[in-house]
Motif scaffolding. Sequence first.
Motif, mmCIF file in Angstrom:
data_model
loop_
_atom_site.group_PDB
_atom_site.id
_atom_site.type_symbol
_atom_site.label_atom_id
_atom_site.label_comp_id
_atom_site.label_asym_id
_atom_site.label_seq_id
_atom_site.Cartn_x
_atom_site.Cartn_y
_atom_site.Cartn_z
ATOM 1 N N THR A 165 0.828 -1.210 0.000
ATOM 2 C CA THR A 165 0.000 0.000 0.000
ATOM 3 C C THR A 165 0.859 1.257 0.000
ATOM 4 N N GLU A 168 2.098 1.696 -3.431
ATOM 5 C CA GLU A 168 1.005 2.116 -4.310
ATOM 6 C C GLU A 168 0.740 3.609 -4.169
ATOM 7 N N HIS A 169 0.692 4.101 -2.949
ATOM 8 C CA HIS A 169 0.442 5.532 -2.729
ATOM 9 C C HIS A 169 1.546 6.389 -3.331
#
Length: 230
Positions: A165, A168-169
Amino acid sequence: MRFKDVFSIIGPAMIGPSSSHTAGAARLGRIARQLLAEPPVRADITFYGSFADTYRGHGTDLAVVGGLLGYDTDDDRITDAFAHAKDEGLEIAIGRGSMAAIHPNTVTIRLSGTGGTMEMTGCSIGGGNVAVAAVNGFSVSFSGVSPTLVIQHTDRPGTIAAIATALEHGGINIATMTVDRKGRNGEAMSVLETDQPAGEDVLARLREWPAVLDIRIVYLAGETPKEGRA
């Protein structure tokens, strides 16, 4: 291994007679330095297989030490790497070892710095290409060609998802990922080769996750990562 182009076979611009025994060895030294994340003060280098038999004649020892000093494969200073190491206060010990079922061009590098220690085993697999097989007792697999995050963490549910995550950010695409652990709920290591280098925002997000213990950055292409723990 599939080679992508002719340069993967003949090797990079380099000092020394052999892409496997010198260029690859220098790259393994550079990776070890980046994993330590500071200039080393002591290096214990153990050669295996063909490396152990021919390291003096092929300058493999000079190449590894040059890499530990941060030199690239074509740096003229490699030929005097031991003298430069002495000038920089790097103590070196070299030995030969035996290990079952390993690549013939294998080396284990144990480094000590002012802030900690690191152990890495890697192989020079041809054309100056390398494969790191172990870091601090964890089984891993990476080459250093792509930006690589080496993350030590506790084996807690949600940690892998948190790492993904965070990337991804930051708009970071994961190319490969390997995970090894020393036991259930014990220490683990995740190694991620990515398409883009991780920025400070991504690293900060990773550090916020309670299970993350340490992050190291390895990247042989382009600029050498700033030394220091991420």
